[in-house]
Design a protein around this motif. Sequence first.
Motif, PDB file in Angstrom:
ATOM      1  N   LEU A 113       0.831  -1.200   0.000  1.00 43.43           N
ATOM      2  CA  LEU A 113       0.000   0.000   0.000  1.00 43.43           C
ATOM      3  C   LEU A 113       0.866   1.251   0.000  1.00 43.43           C
ATOM      4  CD1 LEU A 113      -2.686   1.416   0.051  1.00 43.43           C
ATOM      5  CD2 LEU A 113      -2.827   1.011   2.528  1.00 43.43           C
ATOM      6  N   TYR A 114       1.972   1.220   0.730  1.00 45.27           N
ATOM      7  CA  TYR A 114       2.910   2.351   0.734  1.00 45.27           C
ATOM      8  C   TYR A 114       3.391   2.649  -0.683  1.00 45.27           C
ATOM      9  CZ  TYR A 114       7.286   4.913   1.366  1.00 45.27           C
ATOM     10  OH  TYR A 114       8.292   5.839   1.262  1.00 45.27           O
ATOM     11  N   LYS A 115       3.812   1.622  -1.403  1.00 45.99           N
ATOM     12  CA  LYS A 115       4.301   1.812  -2.771  1.00 45.99           C
ATOM     13  C   LYS A 115       3.194   2.352  -3.673  1.00 45.99           C
ATOM     14  CE  LYS A 115       7.783  -1.853  -2.448  1.00 45.99           C
ATOM     15  NZ  LYS A 115       8.161  -3.225  -2.895  1.00 45.99           N
ATOM     16  N   HIS A 116       1.991   1.833  -3.491  1.00 44.21           N
ATOM     17  CA  HIS A 116       0.853   2.288  -4.294  1.00 44.21           C
ATOM     18  C   HIS A 116       0.557   3.765  -4.039  1.00 44.21           C
ATOM     19  CE1 HIS A 116      -3.062   2.291  -6.272  1.00 44.21           C
ATOM     20  NE2 HIS A 116      -3.566   2.834  -5.180  1.00 44.21           N
ATOM     21  N   LEU A 117       0.595   4.185  -2.766  1.00 41.54           N
ATOM     22  CA  LEU A 117       0.288   5.578  -2.431  1.00 41.54           C
ATOM     23  C   LEU A 117       1.389   6.524  -2.901  1.00 41.54           C
ATOM     24  CD1 LEU A 117      -1.217   5.087   1.136  1.00 41.54           C
ATOM     25  CD2 LEU A 117      -2.457   5.638  -0.969  1.00 41.54           C
ATOM     26  N   CYS A 118       2.631   6.067  -2.882  1.00 46.10           N
ATOM     27  CA  CYS A 118       3.721   6.898  -3.423  1.00 46.10           C
ATOM     28  C   CYS A 118       3.492   7.165  -4.908  1.00 46.10           C
ATOM     29  CB  CYS A 118       5.068   6.213  -3.205  1.00 46.10           C
ATOM     30  SG  CYS A 118       5.641   6.233  -1.488  1.00 46.10           S
ATOM     31  N   ILE A 119       3.012   6.153  -5.625  1.00 44.16           N
ATOM     32  CA  ILE A 119       2.701   6.322  -7.047  1.00 44.16           C
ATOM     33  C   ILE A 119       1.491   7.242  -7.219  1.00 44.16           C
ATOM     34  CG2 ILE A 119       1.820   5.099  -9.084  1.00 44.16           C
ATOM     35  CD1 ILE A 119       3.538   2.684  -8.177  1.00 44.16           C
ATOM     36  N   LYS A 120       0.467   7.012  -6.428  1.00 41.00           N
ATOM     37  CA  LYS A 120      -0.779   7.783  -6.539  1.00 41.00           C
ATOM     38  C   LYS A 120      -0.553   9.266  -6.221  1.00 41.00           C
ATOM     39  CE  LYS A 120      -5.662   6.948  -5.510  1.00 41.00           C
ATOM     40  NZ  LYS A 120      -5.932   6.241  -6.775  1.00 41.00           N
ATOM     41  N   SER A 121       0.411   9.552  -5.350  1.00 43.36           N
ATOM     42  CA  SER A 121       0.670  10.937  -4.950  1.00 43.36           C
ATOM     43  C   SER A 121       1.624  11.655  -5.891  1.00 43.36           C
ATOM     44  CB  SER A 121       1.244  10.973  -3.530  1.00 43.36           C
ATOM     45  OG  SER A 121       2.538  10.392  -3.494  1.00 43.36           O
ATOM     46  N   LEU A 122       2.083  10.959  -6.939  1.00 42.83           N
ATOM     47  CA  LEU A 122       3.035  11.550  -7.885  1.00 42.83           C
ATOM     48  C   LEU A 122       2.567  11.281  -9.319  1.00 42.83           C
ATOM     49  CD1 LEU A 122       5.758  13.112  -7.789  1.00 42.83           C
ATOM     50  CD2 LEU A 122       6.895  10.920  -8.163  1.00 42.83           C
ATOM     51  N   HIS A 123       1.346  11.733  -9.605  1.00 46.42           N
ATOM     52  CA  HIS A 123       0.777  11.634 -10.958  1.00 46.42           C
ATOM     53  C   HIS A 123       0.574  10.194 -11.427  1.00 46.42           C
ATOM     54  CE1 HIS A 123       0.828  15.902 -11.695  1.00 46.42           C
ATOM     55  NE2 HIS A 123       2.130  15.999 -11.521  1.00 46.42           N
ATOM     56  N   GLY A 124       0.652   9.239 -10.532  1.00 45.64           N
ATOM     57  CA  GLY A 124       0.548   7.851 -10.965  1.00 45.64           C
ATOM     58  C   GLY A 124       1.834   7.318 -11.557  1.00 45.64           C
ATOM     59  N   GLN A 125       2.926   8.069 -11.369  1.00 43.21           N
ATOM     60  CA  GLN A 125       4.227   7.686 -11.927  1.00 43.21           C
ATOM     61  C   GLN A 125       4.936   6.711 -10.997  1.00 43.21           C
ATOM     62  OE1 GLN A 125       6.711  10.866 -13.718  1.00 43.21           O
ATOM     63  NE2 GLN A 125       8.347  10.138 -12.398  1.00 43.21           N
ATOM     64  N   ASN A 126       5.568   5.709 -11.573  1.00 39.67           N
ATOM     65  CA  ASN A 126       6.130   4.634 -10.751  1.00 39.67           C
ATOM     66  C   ASN A 126       7.514   4.921 -10.199  1.00 39.67           C
ATOM     67  OD1 ASN A 126       7.372   4.461 -13.277  1.00 39.67           O
ATOM     68  ND2 ASN A 126       7.645   2.244 -13.141  1.00 39.67           N
ATOM     69  N   LYS A 127       8.115   6.069 -10.562  1.00 39.35           N
ATOM     70  CA  LYS A 127       9.437   6.404 -10.029  1.00 39.35           C
ATOM     71  C   LYS A 127       9.460   7.880  -9.640  1.00 39.35           C
ATOM     72  CE  LYS A 127      11.967   3.003 -12.806  1.00 39.35           C
ATOM     73  NZ  LYS A 127      12.966   2.823 -13.885  1.00 39.35           N
ATOM     74  N   ASP A 128       9.970   8.160  -8.446  1.00 38.80           N
ATOM     75  CA  ASP A 128      10.160   9.555  -8.066  1.00 38.80           C
ATOM     76  C   ASP A 128      11.556  10.003  -8.507  1.00 38.80           C
ATOM     77  OD1 ASP A 128      11.957   8.501  -6.198  1.00 38.80           O
ATOM     78  OD2 ASP A 128      10.567   8.706  -4.518  1.00 38.80           O
ATOM     79  N   ALA A 129      11.867  11.272  -8.239  1.00 35.37           N
ATOM     80  CA  ALA A 129      13.150  11.833  -8.696  1.00 35.37           C
ATOM     81  C   ALA A 129      14.334  11.085  -8.095  1.00 35.37           C
ATOM     82  CB  ALA A 129      13.212  13.315  -8.321  1.00 35.37           C
ATOM     83  N   LEU A 130      14.201  10.633  -6.835  1.00 34.62           N
ATOM     84  CA  LEU A 130      15.290   9.914  -6.176  1.00 34.62           C
ATOM     85  C   LEU A 130      15.576   8.591  -6.880  1.00 34.62           C
ATOM     86  CD1 LEU A 130      17.272   9.865  -3.783  1.00 34.62           C
ATOM     87  CD2 LEU A 130      15.464   8.773  -2.424  1.00 34.62           C
ATOM     88  N   SER A 131      14.511   7.873  -7.238  1.00 32.28           N
ATOM     89  CA  SER A 131      14.685   6.581  -7.917  1.00 32.28           C
ATOM     90  C   SER A 131      15.363   6.741  -9.271  1.00 32.28           C
ATOM     91  CB  SER A 131      13.326   5.905  -8.111  1.00 32.28           C
ATOM     92  OG  SER A 131      12.692   5.685  -6.877  1.00 32.28           O
TER      93      SER A 131
END
Length: 403
Positions: A227-245
């Motif tokens: 769920l954590y991974k899903h919410l990180c994606i949901k909170s960033l346009h549905g994108q599967n990688k943030d800037a750090l990744s």
Amino acid sequence: MINETPPLLPFSPPRIDDKIIAEVTTALQSGWITTGPRVKEFEKRIACYVGVEKVVCVNSASAGLELMLRWFGVQEGDEVIVPAYTYCATANVVVHCGAIPVMVDVNANDFNINIQNIEKAITEKTKVIIPVDFAGFPCDYDELNHLVNSEKIKQKFKPETSVQKTLGRILILSDAAHSVGATYKGKRTGTLTDITVFSFHAVKNLTTAEGGAICLNLPAPFLHEDLYKHLCIKSLHGQNKDALSKTQIGNWRYDVFEPGYKCNMTDILAAIGLVELERYEDDMLLKRKHIFDRYTAAFSNDERFEVPVYETPTKKSSYHVYPLRIRNISEQERDAIIQQIAMQNISVNVHFIPLPMLSFYKNCGYNIQDFPVAYNNFAREISLPVYYDLTDEQIARVVAAIQ
């Protein structure tokens, strides 16, 4: 002899000192100003402090509440129960989802949502209940959790999404914007029900300027890591990688799994939070309790005043707001008292104007006459200054002005 105007005594300025300035400066110099290592560290430390497995940091508590409503599948035609006495954000996020805020009255003693009124308001359309820890004092979570888990109430629940079917009952989404560090039966807020959302707004005990956090505490078979991974994606346009990744060599390619939202926290905000959290329990909370105790000592033996409940054998507040009530006065008299206090250069506030009194909700058909306890509490309430740098001399000045 000329009477000098005393200096302005503010209501709730944030604590910004050299430690915070140094940490923010370090964050700026690090090259990471969006979501990066400080956000991830802040999430871990909040999870450890609260006692949950996973925490997701976002850019506001409002965003956190809406994110969880949408994850649960709340949509047009659904009902979400909220207290009539809260800040508008609690209900606004329900409206954003196309659902109906079902308002219920509160307790006379502690301002919190009334469990019996919740039970009466539950229908087959009810998907979520959002209790609010008013002023930092926890709601009756054991009673609330027991209510939604009772067979009588579970039989009313009509799941429409896979997530709702997995839970099999009404979701409890705690609006704990005020109550970081509060406790209920020895457990910290964040662990008391399914999902808890904190606020780190500028006036909050623990601030990041703007920001919030979602504490995940769902029952099995929910997996918090997933769920954590899903919410990180949901909170960033549905994108599967943030800037750090994407900084990892060759890891630039990303995908978008859904049309998500933009509500991630930044490292600059997390830098403030890391400093504040480190000294929160043994410094900030102790200072705020001291201020509460001074006010209570001054007002509790004067029959004109009704002091707030902030400690009981089972509950301890986070000492966020000191909501003093004055007995046997009208709303207009309360307003006149506030004006007289302001003339002495002292800032006070009112928490909050009940939802049915706000133009948007009034125009939707809500009527404050249906919530007599909420109105009675509001009409007599004055929130007193509470902040880290408030001195005993300044407290005495506030007390003298009110008395």
